[in-house]
Design a protein around this motif. Structure first.
Motif, PDB file in Angstrom:
ATOM      1  N   ILE A 130       0.866  -1.172   0.000  1.00 24.90           N
ATOM      2  CA  ILE A 130       0.000   0.000   0.000  1.00 24.90           C
ATOM      3  C   ILE A 130       0.908   1.228   0.000  1.00 24.90           C
ATOM      4  CG2 ILE A 130      -1.976  -1.092   1.127  1.00 24.90           C
ATOM      5  CD1 ILE A 130      -0.912  -0.006   3.808  1.00 24.90           C
ATOM      6  N   THR A 131       0.356   2.349  -0.415  1.00 27.49           N
ATOM      7  CA  THR A 131       1.177   3.550  -0.577  1.00 27.49           C
ATOM      8  C   THR A 131       1.925   3.892   0.711  1.00 27.49           C
ATOM      9  OG1 THR A 131      -0.458   4.271  -2.151  1.00 27.49           O
ATOM     10  CG2 THR A 131       1.082   5.952  -1.386  1.00 27.49           C
ATOM     11  N   ARG A 132       1.238   3.838   1.852  1.00 29.61           N
ATOM     12  CA  ARG A 132       1.853   4.215   3.122  1.00 29.61           C
ATOM     13  C   ARG A 132       3.055   3.325   3.470  1.00 29.61           C
ATOM     14  NH1 ARG A 132       0.484   3.060   8.801  1.00 29.61           N
ATOM     15  NH2 ARG A 132      -1.087   1.604   8.099  1.00 29.61           N
ATOM     16  N   ALA A 133       3.029   2.084   2.984  1.00 30.13           N
ATOM     17  CA  ALA A 133       4.092   1.152   3.361  1.00 30.13           C
ATOM     18  C   ALA A 133       5.197   1.046   2.311  1.00 30.13           C
ATOM     19  CB  ALA A 133       3.480  -0.215   3.634  1.00 30.13           C
ATOM     20  N   GLN A 134       5.160   1.907   1.296  1.00 33.01           N
ATOM     21  CA  GLN A 134       6.177   1.807   0.232  1.00 33.01           C
ATOM     22  C   GLN A 134       7.590   1.927   0.792  1.00 33.01           C
ATOM     23  OE1 GLN A 134       5.527   4.437  -3.089  1.00 33.01           O
ATOM     24  NE2 GLN A 134       3.916   3.141  -3.901  1.00 33.01           N
ATOM     25  N   SER A 135       7.750   2.798   1.789  1.00 29.80           N
ATOM     26  CA  SER A 135       9.087   3.017   2.355  1.00 29.80           C
ATOM     27  C   SER A 135       9.509   1.883   3.296  1.00 29.80           C
ATOM     28  CB  SER A 135       9.102   4.344   3.109  1.00 29.80           C
ATOM     29  OG  SER A 135       8.026   4.367   4.026  1.00 29.80           O
ATOM     30  N   MET A 136       8.615   0.899   3.483  1.00 30.79           N
ATOM     31  CA  MET A 136       8.949  -0.252   4.343  1.00 30.79           C
ATOM     32  C   MET A 136       9.005  -1.533   3.509  1.00 30.79           C
ATOM     33  SD  MET A 136       6.033   0.632   7.136  1.00 30.79           S
ATOM     34  CE  MET A 136       5.544   2.343   7.306  1.00 30.79           C
ATOM     35  N   ASP A 137       8.889  -1.404   2.187  1.00 29.31           N
ATOM     36  CA  ASP A 137       8.725  -2.549   1.307  1.00 29.31           C
ATOM     37  C   ASP A 137      10.091  -3.144   0.942  1.00 29.31           C
ATOM     38  OD1 ASP A 137       8.210  -4.293  -0.762  1.00 29.31           O
ATOM     39  OD2 ASP A 137       6.905  -2.938  -1.864  1.00 29.31           O
ATOM     40  N   VAL A 138      10.480  -4.177   1.666  1.00 34.98           N
ATOM     41  CA  VAL A 138      11.812  -4.756   1.444  1.00 34.98           C
ATOM     42  C   VAL A 138      11.892  -5.508   0.115  1.00 34.98           C
ATOM     43  CG1 VAL A 138      12.299  -4.925   3.907  1.00 34.98           C
ATOM     44  CG2 VAL A 138      11.354  -6.904   2.733  1.00 34.98           C
ATOM     45  N   GLU A 187       9.489   2.658  13.617  1.00 33.17           N
ATOM     46  CA  GLU A 187       9.083   3.981  14.117  1.00 33.17           C
ATOM     47  C   GLU A 187       7.573   4.038  14.358  1.00 33.17           C
ATOM     48  OE1 GLU A 187      10.362   7.195  11.607  1.00 33.17           O
ATOM     49  OE2 GLU A 187       9.706   8.701  13.066  1.00 33.17           O
ATOM     50  N   THR A 188       6.806   3.325  13.522  1.00 31.38           N
ATOM     51  CA  THR A 188       5.343   3.347  13.683  1.00 31.38           C
ATOM     52  C   THR A 188       4.917   2.628  14.968  1.00 31.38           C
ATOM     53  OG1 THR A 188       4.891   1.248  12.535  1.00 31.38           O
ATOM     54  CG2 THR A 188       5.043   3.222  11.149  1.00 31.38           C
ATOM     55  N   MET A 189       5.830   1.880  15.573  1.00 30.53           N
ATOM     56  CA  MET A 189       5.475   1.090  16.767  1.00 30.53           C
ATOM     57  C   MET A 189       5.979   1.737  18.053  1.00 30.53           C
ATOM     58  SD  MET A 189       6.412  -2.729  15.738  1.00 30.53           S
ATOM     59  CE  MET A 189       6.035  -3.502  14.214  1.00 30.53           C
ATOM     60  N   ILE A 190       6.565   2.917  17.947  1.00 33.63           N
ATOM     61  CA  ILE A 190       7.182   3.536  19.129  1.00 33.63           C
ATOM     62  C   ILE A 190       6.409   4.793  19.530  1.00 33.63           C
ATOM     63  CG2 ILE A 190       9.284   4.713  19.962  1.00 33.63           C
ATOM     64  CD1 ILE A 190      10.908   2.744  18.232  1.00 33.63           C
ATOM     65  N   ASP A 191       6.088   4.863  20.823  1.00 32.92           N
ATOM     66  CA  ASP A 191       5.486   6.076  21.373  1.00 32.92           C
ATOM     67  C   ASP A 191       6.631   7.045  21.651  1.00 32.92           C
ATOM     68  OD1 ASP A 191       4.593   8.068  23.130  1.00 32.92           O
ATOM     69  OD2 ASP A 191       3.000   6.781  23.915  1.00 32.92           O
ATOM     70  N   LYS A 192       6.677   8.128  20.870  1.00 31.11           N
ATOM     71  CA  LYS A 192       7.858   9.001  20.909  1.00 31.11           C
ATOM     72  C   LYS A 192       7.954   9.781  22.221  1.00 31.11           C
ATOM     73  CE  LYS A 192       8.218   9.238  15.950  1.00 31.11           C
ATOM     74  NZ  LYS A 192       6.943   8.780  15.431  1.00 31.11           N
ATOM     75  N   LYS A 193       6.808  10.061  22.816  1.00 28.62           N
ATOM     76  CA  LYS A 193       6.828  10.825  24.080  1.00 28.62           C
ATOM     77  C   LYS A 193       7.260   9.926  25.241  1.00 28.62           C
ATOM     78  CE  LYS A 193       3.543  14.526  24.626  1.00 28.62           C
ATOM     79  NZ  LYS A 193       2.105  14.331  24.525  1.00 28.62           N
ATOM     80  N   ALA A 199       4.543   0.912  21.461  1.00 33.35           N
ATOM     81  CA  ALA A 199       3.095   1.140  21.453  1.00 33.35           C
ATOM     82  C   ALA A 199       2.578   0.602  20.123  1.00 33.35           C
ATOM     83  CB  ALA A 199       2.806   2.632  21.594  1.00 33.35           C
ATOM     84  N   ILE A 200       2.386  -0.699  20.081  1.00 34.64           N
ATOM     85  CA  ILE A 200       2.012  -1.341  18.810  1.00 34.64           C
ATOM     86  C   ILE A 200       0.506  -1.280  18.625  1.00 34.64           C
ATOM     87  CG2 ILE A 200       2.104  -3.483  17.462  1.00 34.64           C
ATOM     88  CD1 ILE A 200       4.600  -4.230  19.155  1.00 34.64           C
ATOM     89  N   ASN A 201       0.084  -0.779  17.489  1.00 31.63           N
ATOM     90  CA  ASN A 201      -1.335  -0.775  17.154  1.00 31.63           C
ATOM     91  C   ASN A 201      -1.645  -2.105  16.449  1.00 31.63           C
ATOM     92  OD1 ASN A 201      -3.842  -0.495  16.072  1.00 31.63           O
ATOM     93  ND2 ASN A 201      -3.430   1.412  14.970  1.00 31.63           N
ATOM     94  N   TRP A 202      -2.160  -3.045  17.209  1.00 26.03           N
ATOM     95  CA  TRP A 202      -2.318  -4.413  16.688  1.00 26.03           C
ATOM     96  C   TRP A 202      -3.358  -4.510  15.575  1.00 26.03           C
ATOM     97  CZ3 TRP A 202       1.544  -7.470  17.772  1.00 26.03           C
ATOM     98  CH2 TRP A 202       2.278  -7.249  18.944  1.00 26.03           C
ATOM     99  N   SER A 203      -4.135  -3.439  15.356  1.00 24.20           N
ATOM    100  CA  SER A 203      -5.111  -3.521  14.251  1.00 24.20           C
ATOM    101  C   SER A 203      -4.623  -2.770  13.010  1.00 24.20           C
ATOM    102  CB  SER A 203      -6.472  -2.992  14.704  1.00 24.20           C
ATOM    103  OG  SER A 203      -6.321  -1.677  15.173  1.00 24.20           O
ATOM    104  N   ASP A 204      -3.439  -2.172  13.085  1.00 25.69           N
ATOM    105  CA  ASP A 204      -2.886  -1.477  11.912  1.00 25.69           C
ATOM    106  C   ASP A 204      -2.574  -2.510  10.817  1.00 25.69           C
ATOM    107  OD1 ASP A 204      -1.383  -0.106  10.043  1.00 25.69           O
ATOM    108  OD2 ASP A 204      -0.201   0.998  11.513  1.00 25.69           O
ATOM    109  N   GLU A 205      -2.960  -2.158   9.582  1.00 23.38           N
ATOM    110  CA  GLU A 205      -2.768  -3.050   8.430  1.00 23.38           C
ATOM    111  C   GLU A 205      -1.309  -3.510   8.258  1.00 23.38           C
ATOM    112  OE1 GLU A 205      -4.277  -0.833   5.115  1.00 23.38           O
ATOM    113  OE2 GLU A 205      -4.066  -2.538   3.757  1.00 23.38           O
TER     114      GLU A 205
END
Ligand code: NAD
Length: 379
Positions: free
Chosen positions: A122-130, A338-344, A349-355
């Motif tokens: 998906i477009t959002r995951a292009q930068s994670m597409d190994v 980075e999407t799994m880390i609570d920066k503060k 902080a894993i969002n288990w329902s994220d695609e």
């Protein structure tokens, strides 16, 4: 504080899952980064470069992983290699999830496993597409390797002593690897043609200045799945395609094959008779070698010579450009993590329902959880 560990890969894998650049990123996110001494050496990243960005270097893999929350890998580690991690730690890598014999014992350790090759396209995951980051390099390297093996020049040269003809280069399969192969072959001065079964590729081939060669019938118009991949073609289509390829391939000097269908063996596109129709000295590089090969004569990891035509079946081509392959792979991992880390809070902080999480999560709490890996219901 989140602790990230990275260890050296096995002898056959020159890539590494961490670069000095991604170390810096993790440190900025508040993580502790621990790396086994020498893990980056085959990608030309010395321990000191990691240390300069804030990583801690350990003499052994066991020391680096002890008590860590996350283990980043290129290839699947064995169960022993994860034993020192926290019981619920994450293991992230190209885990080859369909290889049950390796995945089951790893899942049984209770660690949470993420397979990067399952990243949704998906477009959002292009930068994670190994798959894309590594296939692009493989497409490039295949052409460079072919150019080096081919005992003639690639570009046309008009000299006082006579004209050197341009080499004819044919790319079969125009996905990520094929597109880069076309671009590279054009840059090196070859006369390039390409084929695919997905209609969308026709324009892409033309835009790179290559000639599109394909059976463009009704089936071709429907050959792309909603996910953007090729469908397996009917025996009738395959017959027409084989006739077309047979006619075209006999005049080619270099052929790069990249054709794949997800979850299936690679389609057989080049027969022995087609190889025999080629000129001695021609070179075929079969990027589908690890999935059974696009050419009948391919042997994974070997170079076969058949009546003067060499057929190369490379395994791990991205690993032959490890500096770039590790850099892009490590960046893919960092973007995902980075999407799994609570920066503060600087906590996981894993969002288990994220695609992107559900798409890549293959095992948790000792169980294999990915839908594609569930045993098929008995009929
Ligand atoms: P792939 O590695 O699965 O296959 C390589 C190519 O082989 C494909 O183009 C396929 O059509 C072709 N092929 C299959 N059977 C064939 C046959 N019988 N004859 C000739 N060619 C055949 O594909 P890929 O490189 O992973 O990419 C597939 C598609 O996904 C492309 O359209 C690509 O642009 C797209 N993609 C999208 C994203 C995203 O949106 N994030 C990321 C990467 C790729």
């Amino acid at each position: 504080m989140i602790t990230i560990a990275v260890t050296a890969e096995s002898a056959g894998e020159p890539r590494v899952a961490l670069t000095p650049e991604t170390t810096k990123k993790y440190v900025q996110l508040g993580c502790e980064v621990r790396i086994e001494s020498g893990a980056g050496l085959r990608s030309r990243f010395a321990d000191a470069l990691y240390e300069a960005q804030g990583a801690k270097v350990f003499q052994t893999a066991a020391e680096a992983v002890t008590g860590a929350d996350i283990l980043l890998k290129v290839r699947k580690p064995g169960p022993d290699a994860v034993a020192g991690l926290k019981p619920d730690a994450l293991v992230i890598g190209i885990l080859d999830p369909y290889e049950r014999a390796g995945i089951e014992p790893l899942a049984a350790t209770g660690r949470t496993l993420f397979a990067m090759e399952f990243m949704p396209r998906i477009t959002r995951a292009q930068s994670m597409d190994v798959l894309s980051s590594q296939a692009n390099l493989a497409g490039y390297k295949a052409v460079v390797d072919a150019a080096s093996l081919f005992e003639q020049a690639l570009p046309m040269m008009m000299t006082a002593a006579g004209t050197v003809p341009a080499a004819k280069i044919f790319i079969m399969g125009v996905g990520v690897a094929g597109l880069q192969a076309i671009a590279t072959a054009r840059r090196l001065g070859g006369v390039v043609s390409a084929t695919d079964v997905r209609p969308a590729t026709k324009e892409q081939v033309a835009s790179l200045g290559a000639k599109f060669v394909a059976v463009e019938d009704e089936e071709f118009k429907q050959a792309q799945t909603a996910a953007g991949y090729a469908k397996p073609m009917s025996p009738e289509y395959q017959k027409k395609q084989a006739e077309l390829v047979a006619n075209h391939i006999k005049n080619q000097d270099i052929v790069i094959t990249t054709a794949l269908i997800p979850g299936r063996p690679a389609p057989r596109l080049i027969t022995t008779a087609m190889v025999e129709s080629m000129k001695p000295g021609a070179v075929i590089i079969d990027l589908a070698a690890e999935r059974g090969g696009n050419c009948e004569l391919t042997r994974a990891g070997e170079t076969v010579e058949h009546k003067g035509v060499r057929i190369v079946g490379p395994i791990n081509l991205p690993g032959t450009v490890p500096v770039n392959a590790s850099s892009l792979y490590a960046k893919n991992l960092a973007t995902f993590l980075e999407t799994m880390i609570d920066k503060k809070e600087k906590t996981l902080a894993i969002n288990w329902s994220d695609e992107i999480v559900t798409g890549t999560l293959i095992a948790k709490d000792g169980k294999i959880v990915h839908p594609a890996l569930q045993p098929k219901e008995a009929a």
